[in-house]
Design a protein around this motif. Structure first.
Motif, PDB file in Angstrom:
ATOM      1  N   GLU A 180      32.027  -4.474  13.446  1.00 39.84           N
ATOM      2  CA  GLU A 180      33.133  -4.803  14.344  1.00 39.84           C
ATOM      3  C   GLU A 180      34.501  -4.777  13.679  1.00 39.84           C
ATOM      4  O   GLU A 180      35.497  -4.485  14.339  1.00 39.84           O
ATOM      5  N   THR A 181      34.585  -5.116  12.404  1.00 44.07           N
ATOM      6  CA  THR A 181      35.896  -5.189  11.741  1.00 44.07           C
ATOM      7  C   THR A 181      36.103  -4.091  10.713  1.00 44.07           C
ATOM      8  O   THR A 181      37.219  -3.922  10.215  1.00 44.07           O
ATOM      9  N   GLY A 182      35.027  -3.372  10.366  1.00 43.13           N
ATOM     10  CA  GLY A 182      35.160  -2.338   9.347  1.00 43.13           C
ATOM     11  C   GLY A 182      35.281  -2.894   7.943  1.00 43.13           C
ATOM     12  O   GLY A 182      35.697  -2.175   7.018  1.00 43.13           O
ATOM     13  N   ALA A 183      34.912  -4.160   7.765  1.00 39.54           N
ATOM     14  CA  ALA A 183      35.003  -4.777   6.440  1.00 39.54           C
ATOM     15  C   ALA A 183      34.015  -4.130   5.478  1.00 39.54           C
ATOM     16  O   ALA A 183      32.962  -3.633   5.877  1.00 39.54           O
ATOM     17  N   GLU A 184      34.369  -4.136   4.197  1.00 37.63           N
ATOM     18  CA  GLU A 184      33.447  -3.665   3.172  1.00 37.63           C
ATOM     19  C   GLU A 184      32.205  -4.561   3.154  1.00 37.63           C
ATOM     20  O   GLU A 184      32.318  -5.777   3.373  1.00 37.63           O
ATOM     21  N   PRO A 185      31.021  -3.999   2.922  1.00 38.65           N
ATOM     22  CA  PRO A 185      29.799  -4.814   2.938  1.00 38.65           C
ATOM     23  C   PRO A 185      29.871  -6.038   2.020  1.00 38.65           C
ATOM     24  O   PRO A 185      29.399  -7.117   2.400  1.00 38.65           O
ATOM     25  N   LYS A 186      30.472  -5.881   0.842  1.00 39.61           N
ATOM     26  CA  LYS A 186      30.564  -7.014  -0.087  1.00 39.61           C
ATOM     27  C   LYS A 186      31.452  -8.113   0.493  1.00 39.61           C
ATOM     28  O   LYS A 186      31.124  -9.304   0.420  1.00 39.61           O
ATOM     29  N   THR A 187      32.588  -7.718   1.081  1.00 42.33           N
ATOM     30  CA  THR A 187      33.499  -8.679   1.697  1.00 42.33           C
ATOM     31  C   THR A 187      32.832  -9.351   2.897  1.00 42.33           C
ATOM     32  O   THR A 187      32.936 -10.566   3.088  1.00 42.33           O
ATOM     33  N   ALA A 188      32.133  -8.554   3.693  1.00 39.33           N
ATOM     34  CA  ALA A 188      31.451  -9.093   4.873  1.00 39.33           C
ATOM     35  C   ALA A 188      30.364 -10.088   4.477  1.00 39.33           C
ATOM     36  O   ALA A 188      30.211 -11.140   5.108  1.00 39.33           O
ATOM     37  N   GLN A 189      29.624  -9.773   3.423  1.00 37.83           N
ATOM     38  CA  GLN A 189      28.559 -10.665   2.963  1.00 37.83           C
ATOM     39  C   GLN A 189      29.132 -12.002   2.502  1.00 37.83           C
ATOM     40  O   GLN A 189      28.605 -13.067   2.830  1.00 37.83           O
ATOM     41  N   ARG A 190      30.239 -11.939   1.750  1.00 35.82           N
ATOM     42  CA  ARG A 190      30.855 -13.177   1.270  1.00 35.82           C
ATOM     43  C   ARG A 190      31.433 -13.986   2.434  1.00 35.82           C
ATOM     44  O   ARG A 190      31.259 -15.203   2.503  1.00 35.82           O
ATOM     45  N   ALA A 191      32.125 -13.319   3.350  1.00 37.03           N
ATOM     46  CA  ALA A 191      32.699 -14.020   4.496  1.00 37.03           C
ATOM     47  C   ALA A 191      31.609 -14.678   5.330  1.00 37.03           C
ATOM     48  O   ALA A 191      31.762 -15.819   5.791  1.00 37.03           O
ATOM     49  N   ALA A 192      30.487 -13.985   5.532  1.00 40.58           N
ATOM     50  CA  ALA A 192      29.380 -14.540   6.304  1.00 40.58           C
ATOM     51  C   ALA A 192      28.780 -15.764   5.604  1.00 40.58           C
ATOM     52  O   ALA A 192      28.463 -16.767   6.247  1.00 40.58           O
ATOM     53  N   LEU A 194      30.277 -17.806   3.387  1.00 38.99           N
ATOM     54  CA  LEU A 194      31.209 -18.935   3.360  1.00 38.99           C
ATOM     55  C   LEU A 194      31.397 -19.552   4.739  1.00 38.99           C
ATOM     56  O   LEU A 194      31.724 -20.729   4.865  1.00 38.99           O
ATOM     57  N   SER A 195      31.197 -18.773   5.784  1.00 43.16           N
ATOM     58  CA  SER A 195      31.385 -19.287   7.148  1.00 43.16           C
ATOM     59  C   SER A 195      30.218 -20.147   7.617  1.00 43.16           C
ATOM     60  O   SER A 195      30.322 -20.829   8.629  1.00 43.16           O
ATOM     61  N   GLU A 196      29.088 -20.079   6.912  1.00 43.47           N
ATOM     62  CA  GLU A 196      27.895 -20.852   7.249  1.00 43.47           C
ATOM     63  C   GLU A 196      27.431 -20.575   8.689  1.00 43.47           C
ATOM     64  O   GLU A 196      27.023 -21.472   9.425  1.00 43.47           O
ATOM     65  N   GLY A 197      27.505 -19.303   9.097  1.00 42.25           N
ATOM     66  CA  GLY A 197      27.007 -18.919  10.403  1.00 42.25           C
ATOM     67  C   GLY A 197      28.013 -18.991  11.531  1.00 42.25           C
ATOM     68  O   GLY A 197      27.682 -18.681  12.677  1.00 42.25           O
ATOM     69  N   HIS A 198      29.258 -19.363  11.236  1.00 45.02           N
ATOM     70  CA  HIS A 198      30.308 -19.435  12.262  1.00 45.02           C
ATOM     71  C   HIS A 198      30.948 -18.053  12.389  1.00 45.02           C
ATOM     72  O   HIS A 198      31.667 -17.608  11.494  1.00 45.02           O
ATOM     73  N   ILE A 199      30.690 -17.365  13.497  1.00 50.39           N
ATOM     74  CA  ILE A 199      31.114 -15.976  13.638  1.00 50.39           C
ATOM     75  C   ILE A 199      32.634 -15.853  13.628  1.00 50.39           C
ATOM     76  O   ILE A 199      33.193 -14.962  12.984  1.00 50.39           O
ATOM     77  N   GLY A 200      33.325 -16.743  14.335  1.00 51.60           N
ATOM     78  CA  GLY A 200      34.781 -16.679  14.380  1.00 51.60           C
ATOM     79  C   GLY A 200      35.409 -16.880  13.018  1.00 51.60           C
ATOM     80  O   GLY A 200      36.353 -16.168  12.629  1.00 51.60           O
ATOM     81  N   ILE A 201      34.914 -17.843  12.258  1.00 51.18           N
ATOM     82  CA  ILE A 201      35.453 -18.089  10.924  1.00 51.18           C
ATOM     83  C   ILE A 201      35.104 -16.940   9.987  1.00 51.18           C
ATOM     84  O   ILE A 201      35.913 -16.544   9.142  1.00 51.18           O
ATOM     85  N   ALA A 202      33.916 -16.397  10.136  1.00 54.18           N
ATOM     86  CA  ALA A 202      33.532 -15.248   9.307  1.00 54.18           C
ATOM     87  C   ALA A 202      34.481 -14.075   9.549  1.00 54.18           C
ATOM     88  O   ALA A 202      34.919 -13.411   8.596  1.00 54.18           O
ATOM     89  N   ARG A 203      34.807 -13.821  10.801  1.00 56.86           N
ATOM     90  CA  ARG A 203      35.752 -12.748  11.114  1.00 56.86           C
ATOM     91  C   ARG A 203      37.121 -13.044  10.490  1.00 56.86           C
ATOM     92  O   ARG A 203      37.794 -12.160   9.960  1.00 56.86           O
ATOM     93  N   LEU A 204      37.522 -14.314  10.542  1.00 52.50           N
ATOM     94  CA  LEU A 204      38.809 -14.722   9.966  1.00 52.50           C
ATOM     95  C   LEU A 204      38.825 -14.493   8.459  1.00 52.50           C
ATOM     96  O   LEU A 204      39.780 -13.943   7.902  1.00 52.50           O
ATOM     97  N   TYR A 205      37.752 -14.896   7.788  1.00 55.24           N
ATOM     98  CA  TYR A 205      37.677 -14.695   6.335  1.00 55.24           C
ATOM     99  C   TYR A 205      37.682 -13.209   5.967  1.00 55.24           C
ATOM    100  O   TYR A 205      38.275 -12.812   4.963  1.00 55.24           O
ATOM    101  N   ALA A 206      37.020 -12.407   6.786  1.00 56.80           N
ATOM    102  CA  ALA A 206      36.900 -10.980   6.473  1.00 56.80           C
ATOM    103  C   ALA A 206      38.196 -10.214   6.723  1.00 56.80           C
ATOM    104  O   ALA A 206      38.419  -9.163   6.122  1.00 56.80           O
ATOM    105  N   THR A 207      39.045 -10.744   7.609  1.00 56.46           N
ATOM    106  CA  THR A 207      40.240  -9.993   8.013  1.00 56.46           C
ATOM    107  C   THR A 207      41.552 -10.633   7.598  1.00 56.46           C
ATOM    108  O   THR A 207      42.600  -9.991   7.696  1.00 56.46           O
ATOM    109  N   ASN A 208      41.529 -11.885   7.143  1.00 55.44           N
ATOM    110  CA  ASN A 208      42.763 -12.591   6.796  1.00 55.44           C
ATOM    111  C   ASN A 208      42.681 -13.074   5.351  1.00 55.44           C
ATOM    112  O   ASN A 208      42.022 -14.074   5.047  1.00 55.44           O
ATOM    113  N   GLU A 209      43.362 -12.376   4.473  1.00 54.98           N
ATOM    114  CA  GLU A 209      43.287 -12.703   3.048  1.00 54.98           C
ATOM    115  C   GLU A 209      43.876 -14.073   2.750  1.00 54.98           C
ATOM    116  O   GLU A 209      43.400 -14.789   1.864  1.00 54.98           O
TER     117      GLU A 209
END
Length: 383
Positions: A180-192, A194-209
Motif C-alpha cells: 500500500e505504501t511502497g515502503a522497502e521491506p526492511k522499513t515495513a518490517q520494522r514499522a510493523a 514497532l507498531s505492535e499490530g496497529h495498522i495506522g501507526i505502522a503506516r505512520l512509522y513507514a511513511t513519516n520519518e
C-alpha cells in the motif's frame, strides 16, 4: 480483489461477514458491535461489511462495483458514517443520525449507520442511542465500533451482536505496508514490529520519518533515565514533540477542508470567496474546530508514547522470563540497553513500571496535566 481483501489479518471475521452478506436476510442482525484493539481495522471492517450488504455482487467481484466504490469512499447516499476529531461524540450528532436512520433507503437494500469510536460517547449520549439500537427501523442496520465490548455500556452491548477482531500479525502488517505504501521491506518490517499490530501507526512509522525519529529518541531517553532532571527534560521534549505533531496535522486538516470547499464550489486556489458563500466558508475549519482537532491529535501522540514506553518493560519481562525465542522483542534496535535493564531490575520492578504506565494513562484520560503526568511517570521509571 474483493472488498474483504484489503483487511489485514482478519480472515476469519471477514469470511463470516461475507457469508452473512450473501445469505438469508433473516439471519442478519440489525445492530452490530465490531470490537478490536486500536489499529486492528474495525472501521474498515464496518465499511467493507456495509459495501457487501449494499452491492449487488456482495463485494465479491475482483472489479468493485460502483456501489462498493461509493460506500468505501463515503459517498453512498444510504450509508452514513459518524467519525469525530473531537474528544467526545456530541448528543446532537447522534440525534441527527437517529433521524436519518428512520428514513427508507433511497437506492440500496439497507440504510446503514456506522459509528466509529462509539466508546467516545458520554452516558447521556449513549442513552439517546439506546432505543434506536433496541428497536431499529425496518430497513436500517447499525454498525458500532469500539476497542472492546467492555468500553460500551451494557445496555448497548446486550442489544448488539458482538464481533471481535484479532491483532494483525507483524508479517501481515509488513506485507500490507509494502503493497500500500511502497515502503522497502526492511522499513515495513520494522514499522510493523514497532507498531505492535496497529495498522495506522505502522503506516505512520513507514511513511513519516519524524514520527519514527521521535519514537527512537523517546525509547533511548527512557533507557537512559538516571536522575529526576533527566525525567523532567524528557517529559518536556515529549510534550513539545506531541504539540508540534498535533499542530502540523491540524493545519493539514484545515487546508484539506478549505481545498475541498473550493473544489465543491468551483473556486480556484486563491480565488476570492463570493459574498454569498462567505458564511459557509467561515464555518469550514473554524479556529475552535482546529483547536479541538489539535487536542485530539495531542492525546493520540501521547497515547502512542505510552505504548512505546510500555514496550520497553514488556521486552524486559520477555528477557527475564527467557521468552524471546517464542514472542520476540519489539525494540530490537535497543536490545543491549534493554538486556542491561533486565539485569538491573527484578521481575517485580518490571511489572511495577508497567503499572506506572497504566496509571499515567488513567491520569491523561481524566484530563490530568500532560507535562506533570509524564514528569511523574519518568521519575517513577528511574531504576
Amino acid at each position: 480483489m474483493s472488498v474483504w481483501d484489503s483487511l489485514v489479518g482478519q480472515k476469519p471475521v471477514a469470511d463470516m461477514l461475507a457469508r452473512i452478506a450473501q445469505g438469508d436476510p433473516a439471519q442478519l442482525t440489525q445492530s452490530w458491535l465490531i470490537c478490536g484493539p486500536p489499529g486492528s481495522g474495525r472501521s474498515n471492517m464496518a465499511r467493507a461489511f456495509a459495501a457487501a450488504l449494499e452491492s449487488p455482487d456482495h463485494g465479491m467481484n475482483a472489479e468493485p462495483t460502483r456501489v462498493t466504490q461509493q460506500v468505501l469512499a463515503g459517498t453512498h447516499p444510504d450509508v452514513t458514517v459518524l467519525t469525530t476529531n473531537k474528544v467526545t461524540i456530541g448528543i446532537d450528532q447522534v440525534r441527527d443520525l437517529i433521524a436519518t436512520s428512520e428514513q427508507m433507503p433511497a437506492t440500496a437494500p439497507w440504510r446503514i449507520i456506522i459509528i466509529e469510536d462509539v466508546d467516545r460517547m458520554l452516558e447521556r449520549t449513549t442513552n439517546v442511542l439506546l432505543k434506536e439500537i433496541e428497536e431499529p427501523a425496518e430497513r436500517c442496520i447499525w454498525l458500532l465500533c469500539a476497542p472492546s465490548a467492555q468500553d460500551v455500556l451494557p445496555t448497548i452491548r446486550s442489544r448488539c451482536r458482538v464481533v471481535n477482531l484479532a491483532v494483525p500479525s507483524t508479517a501481515a502488517v509488513a506485507d500490507f505496508l509494502v503493497a500500500e505504501t511502497g515502503a522497502e521491506p526492511k522499513t515495513a518490517q520494522r514499522a510493523a514490529r514497532l507498531s505492535e499490530g496497529h495498522i495506522g501507526i505502522a503506516r505512520l512509522y513507514a511513511t513519516n520519518e519524524r514520527v519514527m525519529t521521535d519514537r527512537d529518541e523517546l525509547v533511548v531517553g527512557v533507557l537512559n533515565l538516571a536522575r529526576a532532571s533527566d525525567a523532567v527534560l524528557l517529559a518536556g521534549n515529549l510534550i513539545d514533540n506531541a504539540k508540534g505533531q498535533a499542530e502540523a496535522d491540524a493545519n493539514d486538516w484545515a487546508d484539506k477542508q478549505e481545498k475541498e470547499f473550493r473544489r465543491v464550489n468551483g473556486l480556484a486556489e486563491g480565488e476570492r470567496i463570493p459574498p454569498k458563500l462567505r458564511g459557509a466558508f467561515n464555518q469550514v475549519a473554524k479556529k475552535d474546530d482546529i483547536k479541538r482537532f489539535a487536542t485530539r491529535r495531542t492525546r493520540d501522540v501521547l497515547d502512542r508514547a505510552l505504548n512505546s514506553v510500555a514496550s520497553i518493560y514488556r521486552d524486559v519481562a520477555v528477557l527475564q522470563n527467557n521468552a524471546e525465542d517464542s514472542v520476540g522483542l519489539i525494540n530490537l534496535e535497543n536490545r543491549t540497553a534493554i538486556t542491561e535493564l533486565s539485569v538491573r531490575l527484578n521481575r517485580a520492578g518490571a511489572v511495577a513500571r508497567l503499572d506506572e504506565v497504566a496509571r499515567a494513562r488513567k491520569r491523561l484520560a481524566g484530563n490530568g496535566n500532560p507535562l506533570l503526568t509524564f514528569e511523574a511517570l519518568f521519575c517513577a521509571l528511574i531504576p
